[in-house]
Design an enzyme around this catalytic site. Structure first.
Site, short mmCIF file in Angstrom:
data_model
loop_
_atom_site.label_atom_id
_atom_site.label_comp_id
_atom_site.label_asym_id
_atom_site.label_seq_id
_atom_site.Cartn_x
_atom_site.Cartn_y
_atom_site.Cartn_z
CE LYS A 198 31.69 -38.27 -9.20
NZ LYS A 198 31.72 -38.02 -9.80
N GLY A 251 26.15 -29.98 -7.30
CA GLY A 251 25.43 -30.84 -8.37
C GLY A 251 24.22 -30.33 -8.46
CB SER A 252 21.27 -31.95 -9.95
OG SER A 252 20.80 -33.30 -10.26
CB THR A 253 17.96 -30.30 -7.37
OG1 THR A 253 17.90 -29.23 -6.70
CG2 THR A 253 17.03 -30.79 -5.82
CB VAL A 255 22.62 -35.90 -8.95
CG1 VAL A 255 23.94 -36.36 -7.40
CG2 VAL A 255 22.47 -37.19 -9.51
N GLY A 256 21.82 -34.82 -5.46
CA GLY A 256 21.45 -34.15 -4.33
C GLY A 256 20.67 -35.11 -3.26
CD GLU A 274 26.35 -24.81 -4.61
OE1 GLU A 274 25.53 -24.49 -6.32
OE2 GLU A 274 28.11 -24.43 -5.68
CB CYS A 308 24.75 -23.34 -8.42
SG CYS A 308 26.10 -22.97 -8.12
#
Length: 505
Positions: A198, A251-253, A255-256, A274, A308
């Site tokens: 995706k 992506g972001s922490t 959303v992780g 990551e 990042c």
């Protein structure tokens, strides 16, 4: 902002450079070897950050489409040829894939420029060839996957097998669409996995082109599926899917956390993450001043700060601090912001309106919290999402702790090695760090003391296909690149059989 930079903002004089003509060839989902409409028939717009204008309408995948893609990937894994081929045969196809990527460098770089605002010259020189290089690295590794013979303590023969994990869900960010696609797809393909990718909704164009090239290279149908869509729908469907065996997310922490939670609540699939970063660069008194300023400028402003591992927390030892601030400010003011197709431009537009406004909000927070704005801090250009390279000085504040993901540098002073280490580690992130010094003892001490996954001494962005990359702390876990990345797409199986009448164990 310097006059030259202001004049070049939003492209400046367009007579001085040529924007390549670009045909958008692929806008549908790629499932089981075919481009198809979304089940819902819905589409979404992808926009050009240079102007905010619509580039194309893209098929919008959601849960129903993810289900179809996973079904195709599962069939390809359970019954198809890809995981049953020799590693050598898979490697030959990956080399062909790399050949095709190299044959389309200009077109692919242009896609990432219009979709993500990335510098066209850097795309041609670094991003697209780098994707091909990753394919070639893992093509070479595909036939070198092997287990071990075990020396058991009783009359048994034991050995391990390395087997592909199965169907993988890859969720790719928008800042490096090509690089991140191949960070994830290359080792998973080499391992014999099948997958659903995706791409970020902001940057789907190059991923769909890569799906087309993979088919031309001979990757069997169902092995590589690409489903553009949004995080709360398509991304959530991947994370919670009961028939996906592993998820890899960048992506972001924030959303992780959601990805990890969904993976745990569904089939307890393993995840690799990551995530965010707030990377320090520590400049010691003995550093060459011009070299250090150039390195820090690159660390902070590469890809308009949308990276990042951006070196956004800069700690400079007190002996050279004032001179460093002066030179860093002069360099930032000379930086040319404008159309990323213009070869004179150093910094293109931020990815979209939402990110543009978030960066400007952080700049405003820095001002309100009392940080000193040395240069920049303002939008530039009449159209698009352009922001001046910005430098703040003074003590630790929100802008020195939170990931901004934009062209904002926080410059701070330190006295001792111990203080530098303490400041570098005073963050919830641990993705990367830079050290600038001529003293090997200082370099060794500091590199071993900073809790981060990548330490770059007298350089920055020290990426290479053979160098594993990943974070500590809330920057996530699991590695991209290197043989470590191949390992995360492999299971280790132990096999034991008894030995009878053997002359030795």
């Amino acid at each position: 902002m310097a006059a030259a930079a202001a004049a070049a903002a939003n492209g400046g004089d367009s007579k001085g450079f040529e924007v390549p003509k670009l045909e958008i060839k692929f806008t549908k989902l790629f499932i089981n070897g075919r481009f198809v409409d979304a089940v819902s028939g819905k589409t979404f717009e992808t926009r050009d950050p240079r102007t905010g204008e619509v580039i194309a309408k893209i098929a919008e995948g959601d849960k129903a489409d993810i289900d179809l893609a996973v079904k195709a990937a599962r069939e390809a894994f359970d019954h198809g040829p890809w995981p049953r081929m020799s590693g050598f045969a898979r490697g030959r196809i990956l080399h062909k894939f790399a050949d095709l990527v190299e044959q389309h460098v200009e077109e692919l770089a242009a896609l990432d420029t219009v979709d993500a605002g990335k510098l066209f010259a850097m795309g041609k020189l670094v991003d697209i060839p780098g994707g091909a290089n990753l394919l070639r690295y893992y093509a070479g590794a595909a036939d070198k996957v092997h287990g071990e013979t075990l020396k058991m303590s009783r009359p048994c023969h034991g050995y391990t097998l390395k087997e592909p994990v199965g169907v993988v869900g890859h969720i790719v960010p928008w800042n490096y669409p090509t690089t991140m696609f191949f960070f994830k797809a290359s080792p998973a393909l080499a391992a014999g996995c099948t997958m659903v990718v995706k791409p970020a909704e902001q940057t789907p164009l190059s991923a769909l082109f890569y799906a087309h090239l993979a088919k031309l290279a001979g990757v069997p149908d169902g092995v590589l599926n690409v489903v553009p869509g949004f995080g709360p729908t398509a991304g959530a469907a991947i994370s919670s899917h009961m028939d996906i065996d592993k998820v890899s997310f960048t992506g972001s922490t924030e959303v992780g956390r959601l990805v990890m939670e969904a993976a745990a609540k569904s089939n307890l699939k393993p995840v690799s993450l990551e995530l965010g970063g707030k990377s320090p660069v520590i400049v010691f008194d003995d550093a060459d001043l011009d070299t250090a300023v150039n390195l820090v400028h690159m660390a902070s402003y590469t890809n308009k700060g949308e990276i990042c591992v951006a070196g956004s927390r800069i700690y400079v030892q007190e002996g050279i601090y004032d001179a460093f601030v002066k030179k860093a400010t002069e360099m930032a003011k000379k930086s040319v912001v404008g159309d990323p197709f213009n070869p004179r431009v150093h910094q293109g537009p931020q990815i979209d309106k939402e990110q543009y406004e978030k960066i400007l909000k952080y700049i405003d927070i820095g001002k309100r919290e009392g940080a000193t704005l040395v240069t920049g801090g303002k939008p530039c250009g009449e159209n698009g999402y352009y922001i001046e390279p910005t430098i703040f000085t003074d003590e630790e504040m929100s802008i020195a702790q939170e990931e901004i993901f934009g062209p904002v540098m926080a410059l701070m002073k330190f006295k001792t090695v111990e203080e530098a280490i303490q400041k570098a580690n005073s963050t919830r992130y641990g993705l990367a760090a830079g050290i600038v010094t001529k003293n090997i003892d200082v370099a060794n001490t500091v590199s071993r003391s900073i809790r981060a996954g990548a330490i770059w001494i007298n350089c920055y962005f020290g990426f290479d296909p053979d160098v594993p990359f990943g974070g500590y702390k809330m920057s996530g876990f699991g590695k991209d690149m290197g043989m470590d990345a191949l390992e995360k797409y492999l299971h280790t199986k132990a096999v034991v059989t008894p030995l009878y009448n053997t002359p030795w164990l």
